[in-house]
Design a protein around this motif. Structure first.
Motif, PDB file in Angstrom:
ATOM      1  N   VAL A  28      85.190  61.198   9.853  1.00  9.30           N
ATOM      2  CA  VAL A  28      85.460  62.952  11.135  1.00  9.30           C
ATOM      3  C   VAL A  28      86.762  63.001  10.805  1.00  9.30           C
ATOM      4  CG1 VAL A  28      83.940  61.649  12.475  1.00  9.30           C
ATOM      5  CG2 VAL A  28      86.355  61.335  12.966  1.00  9.30           C
ATOM      6  N   LEU A  29      87.628  62.423  10.658  1.00 12.13           N
ATOM      7  CA  LEU A  29      88.959  62.506   9.760  1.00 12.13           C
ATOM      8  C   LEU A  29      89.279  62.969   8.669  1.00 12.13           C
ATOM      9  CD1 LEU A  29      91.046  59.085  10.593  1.00 12.13           C
ATOM     10  CD2 LEU A  29      90.375  61.429  12.129  1.00 12.13           C
ATOM     11  N   THR A  30      89.533  64.744   8.803  1.00 12.37           N
ATOM     12  CA  THR A  30      89.337  65.580   7.902  1.00 12.37           C
ATOM     13  C   THR A  30      91.318  66.228   7.253  1.00 12.37           C
ATOM     14  OG1 THR A  30      89.179  67.461   8.527  1.00 12.37           O
ATOM     15  CG2 THR A  30      87.669  65.999   7.891  1.00 12.37           C
ATOM     16  N   LEU A  31      91.460  66.352   6.315  1.00  8.42           N
ATOM     17  CA  LEU A  31      93.423  66.741   5.772  1.00  8.42           C
ATOM     18  C   LEU A  31      92.603  68.552   5.478  1.00  8.42           C
ATOM     19  CD1 LEU A  31      95.735  65.934   5.207  1.00  8.42           C
ATOM     20  CD2 LEU A  31      95.438  66.642   3.023  1.00  8.42           C
ATOM     21  N   ALA A  50     107.195  59.762   7.927  1.00  2.55           N
ATOM     22  CA  ALA A  50     106.065  58.389   7.482  1.00  2.55           C
ATOM     23  C   ALA A  50     105.466  58.230   8.291  1.00  2.55           C
ATOM     24  CB  ALA A  50     107.071  57.315   7.217  1.00  2.55           C
ATOM     25  N   ALA A  51     103.741  58.162   8.871  1.00  2.00           N
ATOM     26  CA  ALA A  51     103.034  57.545   9.445  1.00  2.00           C
ATOM     27  C   ALA A  51     102.407  56.404   9.972  1.00  2.00           C
ATOM     28  CB  ALA A  51     101.807  59.311   9.919  1.00  2.00           C
ATOM     29  N   GLY A  52     102.327  56.109  11.509  1.00  2.00           N
ATOM     30  CA  GLY A  52     101.861  54.069  11.050  1.00  2.00           C
ATOM     31  C   GLY A  52     100.320  54.483  11.978  1.00  2.00           C
ATOM     32  N   VAL A  53      99.746  53.792  11.407  1.00  2.00           N
ATOM     33  CA  VAL A  53      99.113  53.655  11.590  1.00  2.00           C
ATOM     34  C   VAL A  53      98.426  52.138  12.948  1.00  2.00           C
ATOM     35  CG1 VAL A  53      96.289  53.156  11.164  1.00  2.00           C
ATOM     36  CG2 VAL A  53      97.674  54.622   9.388  1.00  2.00           C
ATOM     37  N   GLY A 101     105.100  57.353  20.712  1.00  6.63           N
ATOM     38  CA  GLY A 101     103.423  58.254  22.247  1.00  6.63           C
ATOM     39  C   GLY A 101     103.434  59.414  22.372  1.00  6.63           C
ATOM     40  N   GLN A 102     103.900  59.914  20.904  1.00  8.50           N
ATOM     41  CA  GLN A 102     103.541  61.914  20.974  1.00  8.50           C
ATOM     42  C   GLN A 102     102.535  61.735  19.586  1.00  8.50           C
ATOM     43  OE1 GLN A 102     104.172  64.182  22.707  1.00  8.50           O
ATOM     44  NE2 GLN A 102     103.643  65.710  21.380  1.00  8.50           N
ATOM     45  N   PRO A 103     100.988  62.518  19.619  1.00  5.60           N
ATOM     46  CA  PRO A 103     100.096  62.376  18.700  1.00  5.60           C
ATOM     47  C   PRO A 103     100.374  63.588  17.744  1.00  5.60           C
ATOM     48  CG  PRO A 103      99.495  63.528  21.141  1.00  5.60           C
ATOM     49  CD  PRO A 103     101.060  62.739  20.947  1.00  5.60           C
ATOM     50  N   GLY A 104      99.932  63.467  17.092  1.00  5.22           N
ATOM     51  CA  GLY A 104     100.247  64.652  15.575  1.00  5.22           C
ATOM     52  C   GLY A 104     101.043  64.516  14.505  1.00  5.22           C
ATOM     53  N   ALA A 105     101.422  62.838  14.629  1.00  2.30           N
ATOM     54  CA  ALA A 105     102.028  61.912  12.730  1.00  2.30           C
ATOM     55  C   ALA A 105     101.244  62.818  12.289  1.00  2.30           C
ATOM     56  CB  ALA A 105     102.396  61.037  13.943  1.00  2.30           C
ATOM     57  N   TYR A 106      99.755  62.293  11.610  1.00  2.00           N
ATOM     58  CA  TYR A 106      99.462  62.531  10.728  1.00  2.00           C
ATOM     59  C   TYR A 106      99.049  64.268  10.040  1.00  2.00           C
ATOM     60  CZ  TYR A 106      96.091  58.270  11.540  1.00  2.00           C
ATOM     61  OH  TYR A 106      96.190  56.596  12.369  1.00  2.00           O
ATOM     62  N   ALA A 107     100.451  63.890   9.743  1.00  2.00           N
ATOM     63  CA  ALA A 107     100.537  65.222   8.990  1.00  2.00           C
ATOM     64  C   ALA A 107     102.401  65.607   8.309  1.00  2.00           C
ATOM     65  CB  ALA A 107     100.818  66.372  10.602  1.00  2.00           C
ATOM     66  N   SER A 314      95.089  61.813   3.117  1.00  7.59           N
ATOM     67  CA  SER A 314      94.286  62.194   2.466  1.00  7.59           C
ATOM     68  C   SER A 314      92.855  60.766   2.946  1.00  7.59           C
ATOM     69  CB  SER A 314      93.740  62.503   0.927  1.00  7.59           C
ATOM     70  OG  SER A 314      94.116  62.173   0.213  1.00  7.59           O
ATOM     71  N   ALA A 315      94.373  59.609   2.561  1.00  3.72           N
ATOM     72  CA  ALA A 315      93.317  58.169   3.011  1.00  3.72           C
ATOM     73  C   ALA A 315      93.195  57.963   4.055  1.00  3.72           C
ATOM     74  CB  ALA A 315      93.652  57.428   1.827  1.00  3.72           C
ATOM     75  N   ALA A 316      93.553  59.042   5.040  1.00  6.47           N
ATOM     76  CA  ALA A 316      93.615  58.843   6.730  1.00  6.47           C
ATOM     77  C   ALA A 316      92.515  57.431   6.472  1.00  6.47           C
ATOM     78  CB  ALA A 316      93.924  59.241   7.749  1.00  6.47           C
ATOM     79  N   PRO A 317      91.204  58.408   6.354  1.00  9.04           N
ATOM     80  CA  PRO A 317      89.605  57.314   7.108  1.00  9.04           C
ATOM     81  C   PRO A 317      89.939  56.513   6.396  1.00  9.04           C
ATOM     82  CG  PRO A 317      89.380  59.604   6.401  1.00  9.04           C
ATOM     83  CD  PRO A 317      90.898  59.172   5.966  1.00  9.04           C
ATOM     84  N   ALA A 318      90.017  56.085   5.168  1.00  9.53           N
ATOM     85  CA  ALA A 318      90.018  54.273   4.803  1.00  9.53           C
ATOM     86  C   ALA A 318      91.841  53.660   5.523  1.00  9.53           C
ATOM     87  CB  ALA A 318      90.622  53.787   3.332  1.00  9.53           C
ATOM     88  N   ALA A 319      92.581  54.612   5.739  1.00 10.28           N
ATOM     89  CA  ALA A 319      93.240  53.642   6.595  1.00 10.28           C
ATOM     90  C   ALA A 319      93.490  52.980   7.521  1.00 10.28           C
ATOM     91  CB  ALA A 319      94.375  54.357   7.144  1.00 10.28           C
ATOM     92  N   HIS A 320      91.514  53.527   8.652  1.00 14.52           N
ATOM     93  CA  HIS A 320      91.455  53.529   9.900  1.00 14.52           C
ATOM     94  C   HIS A 320      90.485  52.407   9.348  1.00 14.52           C
ATOM     95  CE1 HIS A 320      91.963  56.551  12.941  1.00 14.52           C
ATOM     96  NE2 HIS A 320      92.702  56.702  12.179  1.00 14.52           N
ATOM     97  N   GLU A 321      89.272  52.323   8.137  1.00 15.52           N
ATOM     98  CA  GLU A 321      88.474  51.498   7.934  1.00 15.52           C
ATOM     99  C   GLU A 321      89.271  50.092   7.724  1.00 15.52           C
ATOM    100  OE1 GLU A 321      86.858  53.448   4.809  1.00 15.52           O
ATOM    101  OE2 GLU A 321      85.322  53.776   5.675  1.00 15.52           O
TER     102      GLU A 321
END
Length: 336
Positions: A28-31, A50-53, A101-107, A314-321
């Motif tokens: 469901v995560l798309t760039l 950089a954004a931490g997962v 603590g603040q959302p939105g770093a995947y950007a 673009s690899a956010a889904p793979a990071a979550h997996e």
């Protein structure tokens, strides 16, 4: 545009972000391309380095934690200040900062309240800052305040090869505690030993409650730091000495069932707490002080950051997996 498109901004006027329009699996995560937002009073626009997962990102994506949709995950990041809003003091474009603590770093760009930002000192890379803020500050809290560790303390650290667990083992060993680290897979044993666990137990192969009793001559541990939850909770209580403390700070295996206070009494008047940074660091100054303490440990070489992998947005889904698989040993970072 989707996850296969250009993964990063080419200039400060071009922006990209990972978006979820619905709860669901990682895909469901798309760039998508985005517009730079206006900067309101008290806010800072940061060019993300950089954004931490983190596990909380998985809970938000799945709907375990409800968020307003559409949503851009990522509660931890680092970067360079681009613009500051009215009433913001002490920050100027070019400053290196981190936040949690603040959302939105995947950007590529993130709006962050100035009060949430902490300075990243020279000598600490932006990638290192994003890898250590949530995990390092949590480990620091657990080792210094929730149950202060010292020479005579025996502690059990679950997920000793993981993000928080690996840093907590380092802090515990440096403070003189005896560290019994648990792992879920044999191939994580070396990683747990490297970060300071004097004894390592695979809790899927051996009852760590029995092993802790053996290692302590029957006395039991002073404290258990548990980020696993359901799978380890009962044995964690069983391995504590009378008056010992169970510290829950995560639940990757599932939430713990309700606890009858009588059980804590029958096992030796045990203490139980569910710890969160937000309850200890309630002001910006408190957050900055803890972040500075963690960065000092990194700069002095006393806290070694382990990064499992770095991936593009673009690899956010793979990071979550990867994080959900519990096969990682260290931090996963997304790099715009």
């Amino acid at each position: 545009m989707g996850a296969g498109d250009r993964p990063a901004a080419e200039s400060d006027d071009a922006a990209w972000r990972v978006v979820m329009d619905a709860y669901g699996p990682p895909d469901v995560l798309t760039l998508r391309e985005a517009r730079l937002p206006p900067v309101a009073a008290g806010e800072v626009l940061v060019r993300v380095g950089a954004a931490g997962v983190n596990v909380v990102d998985l809970y938000q994506r799945s709907g375990t934690y409800q968020v307003a949709l559409p949503f851009t995950p990522g509660i931890e990041g680092s970067g360079t200040v681009l613009r500051v809003g009215a009433d913001v003091t002490g920050l100027v474009p070019g400053d290196r900062v981190g936040w949690m603590g603040q959302p939105g770093a995947y950007a590529t760009h993130c709006l962050v309240p100035a009060a949430r930002l902490v300075p990243v000192p020279d000598g600490v890379s932006l990638s290192a800052a994003a890898a250590v803020l949530v995990h390092g500050m949590t480990a620091h809290l657990l080792a210094t305040e929730v149950y202060p560790l010292g020479d005579s303390v025996v502690c059990v650290v679950h997920s000793a090869a993981g993000g928080v667990g690996g840093l907590l083992c380092q802090l515990a060993a440096r403070r003189g505690a005896t560290v019994i680290g648990t792992i879920s897979r044999d191939d994580k044993a070396a990683a747990a030993s490297t970060v300071g666990a004097q004894h390592v137990v695979n809790y899927h192969r051996t009852s760590f409650a029995v092993r802790v009793r053996e290692l302590t001559g029957g006395r039991g541990a002073d404290v258990v730091y548990d980020a696993v939850g359901r799978d380890t909770f009962a044995d964690g209580l069983a391995c504590l000495r009378p008056g010992g403390t169970m510290v829950l700070y995560g639940q990757v295996s599932g939430a713990v069932d309700p606890v009858d206070p009588g059980l804590l009494n029958s096992l030796g008047s045990l203490f139980l707490t569910k710890a969160s940074l937000s309850h200890y660091d309630r002001t910006p100054d408190q957050t900055r002080r803890r972040a500075a303490a963690v960065f000092d440990e990194v700069l002095a070489g006393r806290l070694r950051i382990r990064t499992h992998t770095t991936l593009p947005l673009s690899a956010a889904p793979a990071a979550h997996e990867a994080l959900a698989s519990r096969r990682t040993t260290g931090k996963i970072l997304l790099l715009p």
